[in-house]
Design a protein around this motif. Structure first.
Motif, PDB file in Angstrom:
ATOM      1  N   LEU A 113     -24.527  -0.186   8.430  1.00 20.99           N
ATOM      2  CA  LEU A 113     -24.503   1.051   7.331  1.00 20.99           C
ATOM      3  C   LEU A 113     -23.418   2.041   7.735  1.00 20.99           C
ATOM      4  CD1 LEU A 113     -25.812   1.061   4.843  1.00 20.99           C
ATOM      5  CD2 LEU A 113     -27.397   2.862   5.673  1.00 20.99           C
ATOM      6  N   VAL A 114     -23.143   2.286   8.804  1.00 16.75           N
ATOM      7  CA  VAL A 114     -22.030   3.001   9.043  1.00 16.75           C
ATOM      8  C   VAL A 114     -20.593   2.574   8.539  1.00 16.75           C
ATOM      9  CG1 VAL A 114     -21.387   2.300  11.160  1.00 16.75           C
ATOM     10  CG2 VAL A 114     -21.158   4.626  10.947  1.00 16.75           C
ATOM     11  N   ASN A 115     -20.523   1.516   8.894  1.00 15.35           N
ATOM     12  CA  ASN A 115     -19.249   0.911   8.395  1.00 15.35           C
ATOM     13  C   ASN A 115     -19.018   0.917   6.798  1.00 15.35           C
ATOM     14  OD1 ASN A 115     -18.444   0.252  10.912  1.00 15.35           O
ATOM     15  ND2 ASN A 115     -19.586  -1.331  10.900  1.00 15.35           N
ATOM     16  N   LEU A 116     -20.138   1.090   5.880  1.00 19.62           N
ATOM     17  CA  LEU A 116     -20.001   1.315   4.545  1.00 19.62           C
ATOM     18  C   LEU A 116     -19.886   2.733   4.015  1.00 19.62           C
ATOM     19  CD1 LEU A 116     -22.487  -1.640   3.656  1.00 19.62           C
ATOM     20  CD2 LEU A 116     -20.239  -1.874   3.920  1.00 19.62           C
ATOM     21  N   ILE A 117     -20.060   3.749   4.990  1.00 16.93           N
ATOM     22  CA  ILE A 117     -19.776   5.022   4.504  1.00 16.93           C
ATOM     23  C   ILE A 117     -18.683   5.378   4.239  1.00 16.93           C
ATOM     24  CG2 ILE A 117     -20.570   7.371   5.395  1.00 16.93           C
ATOM     25  CD1 ILE A 117     -23.002   5.920   4.734  1.00 16.93           C
ATOM     26  N   ASP A 118     -18.679   6.363   3.127  1.00 19.89           N
ATOM     27  CA  ASP A 118     -17.183   6.895   2.688  1.00 19.89           C
ATOM     28  C   ASP A 118     -16.519   7.369   3.873  1.00 19.89           C
ATOM     29  OD1 ASP A 118     -15.341   9.101   1.892  1.00 19.89           O
ATOM     30  OD2 ASP A 118     -16.328   8.627  -0.105  1.00 19.89           O
ATOM     31  N   SER A 119     -15.374   7.142   4.069  1.00 25.15           N
ATOM     32  CA  SER A 119     -14.530   7.509   5.156  1.00 25.15           C
ATOM     33  C   SER A 119     -14.593   8.964   5.361  1.00 25.15           C
ATOM     34  CB  SER A 119     -13.199   7.137   4.918  1.00 25.15           C
ATOM     35  OG  SER A 119     -12.473   7.771   3.931  1.00 25.15           O
ATOM     36  N   ARG A 120     -14.643   9.751   4.440  1.00 24.01           N
ATOM     37  CA  ARG A 120     -14.733  11.164   4.572  1.00 24.01           C
ATOM     38  C   ARG A 120     -15.928  11.717   5.619  1.00 24.01           C
ATOM     39  NH1 ARG A 120     -14.213  12.754  -1.727  1.00 24.01           N
ATOM     40  NH2 ARG A 120     -15.125  10.904  -1.446  1.00 24.01           N
ATOM     41  N   PHE A 121     -16.928  10.916   5.336  1.00 29.07           N
ATOM     42  CA  PHE A 121     -18.213  11.220   6.137  1.00 29.07           C
ATOM     43  C   PHE A 121     -18.519  10.418   7.231  1.00 29.07           C
ATOM     44  CE2 PHE A 121     -18.500  11.681   1.370  1.00 29.07           C
ATOM     45  CZ  PHE A 121     -18.568  13.404   1.557  1.00 29.07           C
ATOM     46  N   ARG A 122     -17.696   9.388   7.607  1.00 27.42           N
ATOM     47  CA  ARG A 122     -18.082   8.282   8.513  1.00 27.42           C
ATOM     48  C   ARG A 122     -18.080   8.809   9.984  1.00 27.42           C
ATOM     49  NH1 ARG A 122     -14.353   3.525   7.414  1.00 27.42           N
ATOM     50  NH2 ARG A 122     -15.346   3.973   5.567  1.00 27.42           N
ATOM     51  N   ALA A 123     -17.433   9.794  10.206  1.00 28.20           N
ATOM     52  CA  ALA A 123     -17.398  10.185  11.625  1.00 28.20           C
ATOM     53  C   ALA A 123     -18.580  10.862  12.110  1.00 28.20           C
ATOM     54  CB  ALA A 123     -16.117  11.111  11.833  1.00 28.20           C
ATOM     55  N   SER A 124     -18.892  11.878  11.129  1.00 29.12           N
ATOM     56  CA  SER A 124     -20.362  12.505  11.462  1.00 29.12           C
ATOM     57  C   SER A 124     -21.246  11.828  10.989  1.00 29.12           C
ATOM     58  CB  SER A 124     -19.951  13.831  10.573  1.00 29.12           C
ATOM     59  OG  SER A 124     -19.833  13.604   9.103  1.00 29.12           O
ATOM     60  N   PHE A 125     -21.369  10.474  10.595  1.00 29.44           N
ATOM     61  CA  PHE A 125     -22.677   9.983   9.946  1.00 29.44           C
ATOM     62  C   PHE A 125     -23.547   9.720  11.028  1.00 29.44           C
ATOM     63  CE2 PHE A 125     -25.044   5.798   9.318  1.00 29.44           C
ATOM     64  CZ  PHE A 125     -25.667   6.271   8.208  1.00 29.44           C
ATOM     65  N   ASP A 126     -24.737  10.406  10.755  1.00 30.15           N
ATOM     66  CA  ASP A 126     -25.981  10.255  11.449  1.00 30.15           C
ATOM     67  C   ASP A 126     -27.038   9.044  11.416  1.00 30.15           C
ATOM     68  OD1 ASP A 126     -28.212  10.613  12.925  1.00 30.15           O
ATOM     69  OD2 ASP A 126     -28.767  12.751  12.462  1.00 30.15           O
ATOM     70  N   ASN A 127     -27.055   7.994  12.261  1.00 24.08           N
ATOM     71  CA  ASN A 127     -27.973   6.845  12.018  1.00 24.08           C
ATOM     72  C   ASN A 127     -29.361   7.165  11.713  1.00 24.08           C
ATOM     73  OD1 ASN A 127     -26.376   4.371  11.825  1.00 24.08           O
ATOM     74  ND2 ASN A 127     -25.857   5.076  13.893  1.00 24.08           N
ATOM     75  N   THR A 128     -29.826   8.401  11.888  1.00 25.81           N
ATOM     76  CA  THR A 128     -31.318   8.761  11.758  1.00 25.81           C
ATOM     77  C   THR A 128     -31.449   9.235  10.353  1.00 25.81           C
ATOM     78  OG1 THR A 128     -30.996  11.033  12.358  1.00 25.81           O
ATOM     79  CG2 THR A 128     -31.506   9.488  14.262  1.00 25.81           C
TER      80      THR A 128
END
Length: 311
Positions: A155-170
């Protein structure tokens, strides 16, 4: 009645088949007496298929547009069919994984080369007229394509690039859904307001998307690849097959789509340059902005940095 050995063997297997589901073999065989012979048009449902094209205008090239997109959706269904085989396989074997991945890639290769049908097969003037009847529909409303993405990668690879670095898998799937990259095609992140195009898309498919997001977290293409033996994961042919799929879907196919849009919307000198769904289609579609990458671990730092850049 003389029954040869081969026929007797087949009848025995038929009997075993129906015994296993507590059905009478005689009843099933008698049913064959009244069944109709197969023919091509009934089996393929040709009449139904050829009556699914309904134009909104009298412009002939609208039929090309409709048929082409219906063909795309049929190919998407074929892709999802193969993906499901990979995802549902227990103790997946490398040969099986590679064969099904190759099928998927061939389908996308075909989709990529088929864009010449759109690029060279429609009169620009006709297109710029009938496209006004499509508003606010948009190509990003292809639900099957979204399912293909969920089936392909984490899922992280489908997140908007603006939020990908801070994406929390939880975070919940519901929260992650709001920052998927394609939300940018219909959402103002400053105000949170969604376009009508995005709202109706979510109303119809959001529940299915959330279910898919959960189902494929552990069985998407990348996760099934990681289940293969480590030595097989390093096989050059398999790694190249993974890279080919990734590059074809996220660069080659997307750029073909973008170039067609540029020809009709930007370079035609007609219309206002806006997408039918109202999105900033240039930034939404170009891979260098969102850097959609299914398998980032299989690419070098330089390749990741230059993803989607013109060579």
């Amino acid at each position: 009645m003389n029954i040869n050995e081969n026929t007797a063997s087949i009848l025995k297997e038929i009997e075993q088949k129906y015994d296993s589901i507590n059905q009478k073999t005689d009843t099933q065989l008698e049913g064959l007496l009244w069944s109709k012979p197969s023919n091509y048009w009934d089996y393929i449902q040709t009449d139904v298929l050829l009556n699914l094209q309904v134009q909104r205008t009298t412009l002939p090239d609208e039929m090309v547009f409709i048929l082409y997109h219906q063909v795309n959706e049929l190919i998407f269904k074929m892709i999802l069919w193969e993906m499901n085989q990979i995802s549902s396989a227990e103790n997946i074997q490398t040969d099986f994984f590679t064969d099904r991945l190759s099928r998927i890639s061939r389908y996308f290769d075909m989709l990529t080369t088929s864009f010449t049908i759109m690029e060279k097969g429609m009169d620009v003037d006709q297109y710029m007229k009938f496209r006004n009847t499509l508003t606010p529909a948009s190509g990003f409303q292809s639900a099957q394509y979204r399912l293909i993405e969920f089936c392909s990668t984490d899922l992280v690879n489908l997140i908007d690039s603006r939020f990908r670095a801070s994406f929390d898998n939880t975070i919940s799937n519901e929260e992650a859904f709001e920052i998927l990259y394609w939300q940018a095609a219909g959402k103002d992140y400053q105000t949170g307001k969604k376009s009508y195009t995005l709202e109706v898309f979510e109303k119809k498919y959001k529940k299915d998307f959330l279910n898919f997001m959960e189902e494929y977290k552990t069985v998407n293409i990348w996760q099934k690849y990681k289940q293969l033996p480590l030595e097989d994961q390093e096989l050059p042919l398999l790694k190249e097959a993974m890279r080919h799929f990734d590059y074809t879907v996220n660069i080659t196919w997307v750029m073909q789509h973008l170039n067609v849009a540029i020809k009709y919307i930007d370079q035609s000198g007609m219309g206002d340059g806006e997408a039918t769904g109202g999105s900033d289609w240039r930034k939404y579609m170009h891979p260098k902005y969102q850097k959609r990458i299914f398998f980032p671990e299989l690419w070098s730092e330089a390749e990741l940095a230059n993803w989607g850049q013109e060579q």
